[in-house]
Design an enzyme around this catalytic site. Structure first.
Site, PDB file in Angstrom:
ATOM      1  N   ASP A 126       0.831  -1.204   0.000  1.00 23.61           N
ATOM      2  CA  ASP A 126       0.000   0.000   0.000  1.00 23.61           C
ATOM      3  C   ASP A 126       0.876   1.270   0.000  1.00 23.61           C
ATOM      4  OD1 ASP A 126      -2.391   1.567   0.637  1.00 23.61           O
ATOM      5  OD2 ASP A 126      -1.459   1.771   2.613  1.00 23.61           O
ATOM      6  N   LYS A 165      -8.310  -4.640  -3.685  1.00 27.95           N
ATOM      7  CA  LYS A 165      -6.879  -4.893  -3.905  1.00 27.95           C
ATOM      8  C   LYS A 165      -6.572  -6.401  -3.984  1.00 27.95           C
ATOM      9  CE  LYS A 165      -5.181  -0.615  -1.743  1.00 27.95           C
ATOM     10  NZ  LYS A 165      -4.199  -0.049  -0.784  1.00 27.95           N
ATOM     11  N   ASP A 222      -2.113  -0.711   5.728  1.00 30.40           N
ATOM     12  CA  ASP A 222      -2.514   0.014   6.950  1.00 30.40           C
ATOM     13  C   ASP A 222      -4.022   0.171   7.127  1.00 30.40           C
ATOM     14  OD1 ASP A 222      -2.944   2.011   4.915  1.00 30.40           O
ATOM     15  OD2 ASP A 222      -2.975   3.498   6.518  1.00 30.40           O
ATOM     16  N   ASP A 227      -6.814  -2.658   2.423  1.00 32.83           N
ATOM     17  CA  ASP A 227      -5.718  -3.617   2.244  1.00 32.83           C
ATOM     18  C   ASP A 227      -6.100  -5.016   2.712  1.00 32.83           C
ATOM     19  OD1 ASP A 227      -3.829  -1.651   1.316  1.00 32.83           O
ATOM     20  OD2 ASP A 227      -3.813  -0.891   3.377  1.00 32.83           O
TER      21      ASP A 227
HETATM   22  O1  LIG Z   1      -6.672   6.277  -1.785  1.00 32.33           O
HETATM   23  C1  LIG Z   1      -6.814   6.162  -0.545  1.00 32.33           C
HETATM   24  O2  LIG Z   1      -7.887   6.423   0.008  1.00 32.33           O
HETATM   25  C2  LIG Z   1      -5.691   5.647   0.282  1.00 32.33           C
HETATM   26  O3  LIG Z   1      -4.608   5.254  -0.520  1.00 32.33           O
HETATM   27  P1  LIG Z   1      -3.797   3.921  -0.173  1.00 32.33           P
HETATM   28  O4  LIG Z   1      -4.600   2.777  -0.662  1.00 32.33           O
HETATM   29  O5  LIG Z   1      -2.487   4.108  -0.900  1.00 32.33           O
HETATM   30  O6  LIG Z   1      -3.603   3.919   1.305  1.00 32.33           O
HETATM   31 MG   LIG Z   2      -3.146   2.965   3.049  1.00 28.61          MG
END
Ligand SMILES: O=C(O)COP(=O)(O)O
Ligand SMILES: [Mg+2]
EC number: 3.1.3.18
Length: 226
Positions: free
Chosen positions: A9, A150, A173, A177
């Site tokens: 991520d 994802k 995080d 994810d």
């Molecule tokens: O686009 C988002 O809301 C967060 O982005 P990320 O998936 O890289 O944490």
């Molecule tokens: Mg993130």
């Protein structure tokens, strides 16, 4: 070595709390002898620029799996579903004050500023019989199709790279994810992770943000995973 690649991520995982890139993470990626694939809720142009500047693969997951790039200069795989997201947005905007983000770049999702409660948006949709997912990553609110995430993005990426999803170490995080961590061979949540990411992970680092990712990589190497 059990795992053959990393899928990771961006926001909250390779960044500092102010969203700037953790430069130690970028340096660490360049030293690794396994490929690193970025996987994000951000649009493709954003993640391609990040990957190019870090110096890693142009095969990336964008828009929470809605867009999977096959390389910097090759076509992307774009999921269906933007139309239903726009319909949901039109309905929601009759009841709530909404601010769209990155609208010019989004191919599969509608993304909103985090100044409205997701529970209220979900209630409005369910009262109107609309089956669409709304998630809050801590960085933005995403109106997205339930058919892609994802995890589905990782299935496509693995195929493109000639690997199995179980060959990947997934690091993240946030709730967006979780599916990627479940599909991967091993999932690690950084210390600042939300409850959904923590629940999906097999290990959680003490350190947060980019420092958590550095710890995750060392954990994987010292335990023979990488
Ligand atoms: O686009 C988002 O809301 C967060 O982005 P990320 O998936 O890289 O944490
Ligand atoms: Mg993130």
């Amino acid at each position: 070595m059990v795992l053959k690649a990393i899928v990771i991520d961006i926001d909250g995982t390779i960044t500092n709390p102010n969203r700037s890139l953790d430069l130690d993470v970028a340096k660490r990626f360049r030293e690794l002898n396994v490929p690193v694939v970025l996987s994000t809720g951000n649009p493709l142009c954003y993640v391609h620029a990040a990957a190019k500047l870090i110096g890693i693969s142009g095969i990336v997951i964008a828009e929470n799996g809605g867009v999977v790039s096959t390389g910097f200069d090759s076509p992307s795989i774009i999921a269906e579903g933007k139309e239903e997201c726009e319909k949901a947005y039109e309905l929601l905007s009759q009841y709530h004050d909404l601010v769209k983000l990155d609208a010019a770049y989004r191919k599969t999702e509608v993304v909103l500023n985090r100044d409205v409660a997701v529970e209220d948006l979900r209630s409005t949709l369910s009262e109107n019989g609309i089956d669409i997912e709304i998630i809050d990553t801590g960085y933005a609110i995403h109106i997205k199709s339930t058919a892609m995430n994802k995890g589905t993005g990782l299935l496509k990426v693995a195929e493109l790279m000639g690997l199995e999803p179980s060959d990947y170490l997934a690091i993240g995080d946030s709730c967006n994810d979780a599916e990627m961590m479940q599909v991967a061979g091993f999932g690690i949540a950084v210390g600042n992770a939300d409850d959904e990411a923590k629940q999906a992970a097999k290990y959680m680092t003490q350190a947060s943000f980019g420092k958590g990712t550095l710890e995750a990589i060392e954990y994987a190497i010292s335990n023979g995973l990488l």
